[in-house]
Design a protein around this motif. Sequence first.
Motif, PDB file in Angstrom:
ATOM      1  N   SER A  89       0.816  -1.289   0.000  1.00  0.00           N
ATOM      2  CA  SER A  89       0.127  -0.109   0.001  1.00  0.00           C
ATOM      3  C   SER A  89       1.034   1.320  -0.059  1.00  0.00           C
ATOM      4  CB  SER A  89      -0.807  -0.028   1.258  1.00  0.00           C
ATOM      5  OG  SER A  89      -1.822  -1.011   1.074  1.00  0.00           O
ATOM      6  N   ILE A  90       0.741   2.078  -0.897  1.00  0.00           N
ATOM      7  CA  ILE A  90       1.208   3.417  -1.188  1.00  0.00           C
ATOM      8  C   ILE A  90       0.498   4.524  -0.805  1.00  0.00           C
ATOM      9  CG2 ILE A  90       3.362   2.672  -2.491  1.00  0.00           C
ATOM     10  CD1 ILE A  90       1.777   3.771  -4.838  1.00  0.00           C
ATOM     11  N   ASN A 124       1.051  10.342 -13.395  1.00  0.00           N
ATOM     12  CA  ASN A 124      -0.228  10.064 -14.568  1.00  0.00           C
ATOM     13  C   ASN A 124      -0.864   9.108 -14.200  1.00  0.00           C
ATOM     14  OD1 ASN A 124       1.002  12.224 -16.160  1.00  0.00           O
ATOM     15  ND2 ASN A 124       2.784  10.809 -16.698  1.00  0.00           N
ATOM     16  N   GLY A 125      -1.387   9.196 -12.717  1.00  0.00           N
ATOM     17  CA  GLY A 125      -2.215   7.801 -12.439  1.00  0.00           C
ATOM     18  C   GLY A 125      -1.550   6.882 -11.444  1.00  0.00           C
ATOM     19  N   PRO A 126      -2.544   5.896 -10.936  1.00  0.00           N
ATOM     20  CA  PRO A 126      -1.939   4.895  -9.863  1.00  0.00           C
ATOM     21  C   PRO A 126      -0.924   3.965 -10.359  1.00  0.00           C
ATOM     22  CG  PRO A 126      -4.268   4.342 -10.621  1.00  0.00           C
ATOM     23  CD  PRO A 126      -3.978   5.798 -11.211  1.00  0.00           C
ATOM     24  N   LEU A 127      -0.051   3.619  -9.795  1.00  0.00           N
ATOM     25  CA  LEU A 127       0.856   2.792  -9.883  1.00  0.00           C
ATOM     26  C   LEU A 127       0.292   1.239  -9.849  1.00  0.00           C
ATOM     27  CD1 LEU A 127       4.052   3.623  -7.880  1.00  0.00           C
ATOM     28  CD2 LEU A 127       3.681   4.267 -10.222  1.00  0.00           C
ATOM     29  N   VAL A 153      -4.757   8.010  -1.771  1.00  0.00           N
ATOM     30  CA  VAL A 153      -4.603   9.200  -1.943  1.00  0.00           C
ATOM     31  C   VAL A 153      -5.201   9.950  -0.655  1.00  0.00           C
ATOM     32  CG1 VAL A 153      -4.719  11.420  -3.343  1.00  0.00           C
ATOM     33  CG2 VAL A 153      -4.591   9.235  -4.345  1.00  0.00           C
ATOM     34  N   LEU A 154      -4.289  10.969  -0.002  1.00  0.00           N
ATOM     35  CA  LEU A 154      -4.610  11.884   1.064  1.00  0.00           C
ATOM     36  C   LEU A 154      -5.016  13.132   0.515  1.00  0.00           C
ATOM     37  CD1 LEU A 154      -4.915  12.269   4.128  1.00  0.00           C
ATOM     38  CD2 LEU A 154      -2.581  12.718   4.202  1.00  0.00           C
ATOM     39  N   CYS A 170      -7.917   4.008  -6.954  1.00  0.00           N
ATOM     40  CA  CYS A 170      -7.374   4.533  -5.856  1.00  0.00           C
ATOM     41  C   CYS A 170      -8.429   4.814  -4.839  1.00  0.00           C
ATOM     42  CB  CYS A 170      -6.759   5.947  -6.030  1.00  0.00           C
ATOM     43  SG  CYS A 170      -5.716   6.166  -7.289  1.00  0.00           S
ATOM     44  N   LYS A 171      -7.954   4.541  -3.447  1.00  0.00           N
ATOM     45  CA  LYS A 171      -8.671   4.822  -2.213  1.00  0.00           C
ATOM     46  C   LYS A 171      -8.536   6.176  -1.904  1.00  0.00           C
ATOM     47  CE  LYS A 171      -9.655   2.965   2.202  1.00  0.00           C
ATOM     48  NZ  LYS A 171      -9.993   1.583   2.824  1.00  0.00           N
ATOM     49  N   VAL A 172      -9.496   7.217  -1.647  1.00  0.00           N
ATOM     50  CA  VAL A 172      -9.090   8.416  -1.171  1.00  0.00           C
ATOM     51  C   VAL A 172      -9.472   8.650   0.432  1.00  0.00           C
ATOM     52  CG1 VAL A 172      -9.974  10.765  -1.578  1.00  0.00           C
ATOM     53  CG2 VAL A 172      -9.627   9.036  -3.357  1.00  0.00           C
TER      54      VAL A 172
END
Length: 164
Positions: A39-40, A51-54, A61-62, A73-75
Amino acid sequence: MISLLFAMDRDRVIGKNNDLPWHLPNDLKFFKNLTMNQSIIMGRKTLDSMNGPLPKRENIVLTRDTNFNPPNCKVIHSIEDLQELINENKEKEWFVIGGENVFKQVLPIADRIYMTFIDQSFGGDTFFPEFDQSEWIVTSEKEGEVDEKNRYPHTFIQYDRKRL
């Protein structure tokens, strides 16, 4: 465990114009090896810079923007949300990858730092925050190989927070 993962130059620069001011394949390989299938956690600008999620990672994303909803992505919207997420799985290593504002917010609660120190000055507009090195212990330090593709002297340093 919360781990900060970044490369910085001798002036604490970590970015310029929403990009890396250097090309260092050894660091990219180090980053990929650590984060694959992990998890990043990043800010919105860091996501934009990639340019978008890995791929093959959980991208979190915070952001304070409650309307931001990128695909795959999870926000989350606060450090409290992040702590709640981490508390759900304390055994896991969570990698915070930037940017400057996210590092400032997470540094006080971080357990580990993975730093690629590049012994060069590049100039930039994004910096890693100052931190009290007396609160940390160097647990690993390895010189990176300098060659035609990796032109800058660099060292991979792992710090772990001292526990009382």
